[in-house]
Design a protein around this motif. Structure first.
Motif, PDB file in Angstrom:
ATOM      1  N   ALA A 584     -16.426  -8.103   5.152  1.00 56.32           N
ATOM      2  CA  ALA A 584     -16.391  -6.305   4.899  1.00 56.32           C
ATOM      3  C   ALA A 584     -14.746  -6.176   5.468  1.00 56.32           C
ATOM      4  N   TYR A 585     -13.893  -5.771   4.638  1.00 62.58           N
ATOM      5  CA  TYR A 585     -12.521  -5.684   4.984  1.00 62.58           C
ATOM      6  C   TYR A 585     -12.207  -4.099   5.283  1.00 62.58           C
ATOM      7  N   TYR A 586     -11.216  -3.861   6.122  1.00 63.61           N
ATOM      8  CA  TYR A 586     -10.975  -2.501   6.630  1.00 63.61           C
ATOM      9  C   TYR A 586      -9.910  -2.133   5.292  1.00 63.61           C
ATOM     10  N   ASN A 587     -10.314  -0.952   4.535  1.00 57.80           N
ATOM     11  CA  ASN A 587      -9.453  -0.765   3.471  1.00 57.80           C
ATOM     12  C   ASN A 587      -8.572   0.381   3.236  1.00 57.80           C
ATOM     13  N   ASN A 588      -8.174   0.612   4.544  1.00 58.57           N
ATOM     14  CA  ASN A 588      -7.074   1.849   4.568  1.00 58.57           C
ATOM     15  C   ASN A 588      -5.803   1.142   3.977  1.00 58.57           C
ATOM     16  N   SER A 589      -5.037   1.831   3.098  1.00 59.21           N
ATOM     17  CA  SER A 589      -3.950   1.259   2.291  1.00 59.21           C
ATOM     18  C   SER A 589      -2.821   0.963   3.360  1.00 59.21           C
ATOM     19  N   GLY A 590      -2.577   1.637   4.294  1.00 55.18           N
ATOM     20  CA  GLY A 590      -1.597   1.214   5.184  1.00 55.18           C
ATOM     21  C   GLY A 590      -1.838  -0.209   6.032  1.00 55.18           C
ATOM     22  N   ALA A 591      -3.129  -0.328   6.016  1.00 51.09           N
ATOM     23  CA  ALA A 591      -3.506  -1.713   6.858  1.00 51.09           C
ATOM     24  C   ALA A 591      -3.090  -3.047   6.415  1.00 51.09           C
ATOM     25  N   PHE A 592      -2.769  -2.817   4.823  1.00 50.12           N
ATOM     26  CA  PHE A 592      -2.575  -4.122   4.190  1.00 50.12           C
ATOM     27  C   PHE A 592      -0.770  -4.370   4.667  1.00 50.12           C
TER      28      PHE A 592
END
Length: 717
Positions: A584-592
């Protein structure tokens, strides 16, 4: 001949004692010990000789073992009777003048026959009166609202070059007691704090919370004034708020009577939380006590369980363990707030007032007695309104504040009326802001977003505030995630919204005559993200199943902990690389776009296969992965670049202990990767790789039924 045998047995015992410590520790000269007495209730009732053996051993070994303090975790007696209290007093008084100590009441020390039906502690205070401690060199004070009782107390001492504070709190501390505890800890910023209370950790390695047996909420005293707080509530309302709390210790909980976890507080500090309770064993515990050897120079804390009655140590993982890389010196100062206004200057300089309501206008803002006060009943458009309400607010008007983002705003609020009061944040202008609105008359708490003049309700919950009582309201926003707490309790879980990108803060009132505000504080929300899953959902995370055997995965949240209960894996059972499980990955766009960070989480498995963390995750074909496997006895670090997996580090290791919490931390800076498990560097130093430079984080398991994850946090480096 009998005398010779006795001498021989004593020599064997001394050799065992020496061997245990000389071979298992390499303590520095700064090391000292804390002795912990959990749940002596059966000794007080039936085995006074064992109770006496415990305290006599401490007396006899206080200098050789460098024991600096003794803590009792409560349940001193079993039935709260005078006979049992006399036994307890006789045993504990052996320590007088030898080693300083404190006691605290457990549920069996309170109420009728130790039933905790009420918060009656008359016998406790008769046999362990405040007067016995108030003249000692370590005594600090007691709960100020009960100045003649020793139920809640604190002591201070110095050891290992550090100042320490021991704070002992009653069984299921009441809300006002936690308010006092917050004040005590805040007023001793240069002391490391050890919190002792009868219940806090549970035997399943989580904090005592809803759904657990023996919860303080299930006892009669819970209906008394101030209520009760269990372990999870104590964490949220008190423990996690302070950078100088290092340990929380408790007994009470049965089953195996053991549990521990390391959690990260709001200031990035690690808090070591431990349950120890031996009462279920033969003779009510066979005299076992817990010893903590604290070594500030080496940065270690070693726990052991020893019985003076049997002259034996326990050697299993729950009773003999070591923490490394522990911060034990003078606590770091808390993050300096970017705004702190206590209004002691008697004015509202720096704040701009905006009146939007037209009924009972204008507003009446002033500063008096160290508080901002709004005394008008100003409101609009009408009395029944529950949204699109127009009242009055005062916003902090410094130019730089208009660009603040990723912060928490906190204030103490009070209203002697019962209408709307709250805080606003990310305020740009009257048409763009977030607002928390509390209304006692209409029994709601709401979180609103105002975007380009259009109001949207983001979250709501039922509940009134207590008219005339102080309450602490805090809103935190970081990278599109909003949390709101009232007196430490989370009101809405985690709310996701990225429409507003920054702004200042404001104090808000609607139809609320005599609204008060003090200690308005804004602090940077340093973490890139935190998720303790106390909102009981996995929102913000995307599940990816790669394994095909025993698919699909089964992710869920139970009691504030993520669990994955499927045995999903691939391509086969014997795989040690190129393993396909679920994550399960953290999907906040800024996190990428995250680059250099520290990523930590608590992991636990009751299975023995693969579990771990992924980081700098871009997509299914590009990421780093840490994989721990107990059955196959390894810890491995992989990179996956354009779909090709390469192992970049490996260590032969047991992977983890089944059923035990394991604290993993990954530090990635530039091309340097370092991985720690319970403070130990798994691969013996940094691993160098420059293949992947940015990305989010993920939770991973392979063929591992009953994998658990909690307290996930990411901090920039």
């Amino acid at each position: 001949m009998k005398a010779i045998r006795l001498v021989f047995l004593l020599m064997i015992g001394m050799m065992f004692f020496y061997f245990h410590y000389s071979t298992q520790t390499n303590a520095s000269s700064s090391a000292f010990k804390i002795a912990i007495l959990p749940d002596t209730q059966i000794y007080a009732e039936s085995y006074p000789n064992i109770f006496n053996a415990q305290t006599q051993w401490i007396v006899d070994n206080s200098q050789a073992q460098n024991i600096k303090f003794v803590l009792h975790e409560g349940d001193i007696t079993n039935k709260n009777s005078t006979t049992q209290w006399q036994v307890a007093q006789n045993a504990m008084r052996k320590l007088d003048g030898v080693v300083p100590y404190s006691v605290v009441p457990g549920n069996h020390d309170i109420g009728t026959n130790g039933s905790s039906d009420t918060r009656n502690t008359i016998l406790y205070n008769t046999y362990f009166p405040l007067s016995h401690y108030s003249g000692t060199s370590t005594f600090g004070g007691v709960y100020t609202a009960e100045p003649t009782k020793y139920d809640n107390n604190y002591h201070t001492f110095s050891a290992g070059g550090t100042n320490w504070l021991v704070l002992s709190l009653e069984f299921g501390p009441r809300d006002p007691v936690l308010d006092w505890a917050n004040q005590v800890v805040s007023s001793h910023p240069n002391h490391r704090v050890i919190v002792v209370t009868h219940t806090y950790m549970f035997y399943d390695e989580t904090r005592h919370n809803a759904g657990h047996s023996w919860n303080p909420h299930s006892y009669g005293l819970a209906s008394g004034a101030g209520g009760v707080n269990d372990g999870e509530e104590m964490w949220n309302k008190f423990v996690k708020l302070h950078p100088n709390i290092s340990f929380v210790l408790n007994g009470h909980v049965l089953d195996d009577g053991e549990g521990r976890r390391v959690s990260i507080g709001d200031h990035g500090n690690k808090v070591y939380q431990m349950l120890s309770n031996y009462q279920m064993q033969t003779n009510g515990g066979n005299g076992y006590l817990r010893l903590l050897e604290i070594d500030p120079v080496n940065g270690t804390v070693k726990a052991s369980s020893y019985s003076p009655y049997l002259n034996q140590y326990k050697s299993d993982w729950q009773n003999d363990f070591l923490y490394t890389n522990v911060e034990l010196g003078t606590p770091a100062a808390p993050t300096k707030p970017v705004l702190l206004d206590n209004f002691n200057d008697g004015n509202l300089s720096g704040w701009t007032i905006v009146d939007e309501g037209t009924i009972s206008a204008p507003s009446s803002w002033s500063s008096s007695g160290g508080r901002a006060v709004q005394a008008s009943n100003i409101y609009g458009p009408d009395v029944p309104s529950v949204d699109n309400r127009k009242g009055t607010f005062a916003y902090y008007n410094k130019t730089a504040a208009m660009n603040w983002n990723n912060y928490s705003v906190e204030a103490i609020l009070k209203s002697t009326d019962n209408d709307g009061i709250g805080l606003m944040f990310y305020y740009k202008d009257p048409n763009n802001y977030y607002k928390v609105d509390l209304d006692s008359e209409r029994n709601f708490r709401k979180l609103f977003k105002m975007k380009n003049g259009v109001e949207t309700t983001l979250a709501t919950s039922a509940g009134a505030y207590t008219v005339g009582a102080d309450m602490t309201l805090k809103a935190t926003v970081r990278y599109g995630k909003i949390t709101v707490t009232l007196n430490g309790a989370n009101l809405f879980g985690t709310v996701t919204d990225s429409d507003l990108t920054g702004g200042t803060v404001a104090m808000y009132s609607w139809g609320s005559q005599n609204a008060y505000y003090e200690d308005v504080r804004v602090q940077p929300a340093n973490a890139l993200m935190t998720d303790d899953f106390n909102d009981n959902n996995i929102n913000g995370w995307t599940v990816v199943d790669e394994g095909t055997i025993n698919a699909p995965s089964a992710w869920s949240v139970v009691r504030g902990e993520v669990g994955q209960t499927s045995n999903i894996y691939g391509p086969d059972v014997s795989s040690t690389n190129n393993r396909k499980g679920t994550f399960a990955y953290y999907n906040n766009s800024g996190a990428f776009s995250w680059t250099n960070y520290s990523y930590s989480a608590i992991l636990r498995s009751t299975d023995d296969d693969g579990i771990g963390l992924m980081f700098r995750y871009q997509n299914q074909n590009n990421y780093y992965k840490l994989d721990l496997d107990k059955q196959r006895n390894f810890a491995k670090l992989f990179k996956v670049v354009n779909g090709v997996e390469t192992m970049i580090a490996t260590a032969t290791a047991p992977g983890y202990t089944q059923g035990a919490n394991s604290n993993l931390e990954v530090k990635v800076i530039g091309n340097q990767i370092q991985v720690f498990q319970d403070g130990k560097d798994i691969f013996g130093g940094p691993v160098t790789d420059n293949s992947l430079t940015t990305g989010t984080v993920a939770l991973y398991c392979w063929g591992n039924q009953n994998s658990y994850f909690d307290d996930v946090s990411v901090y920039p480096l």
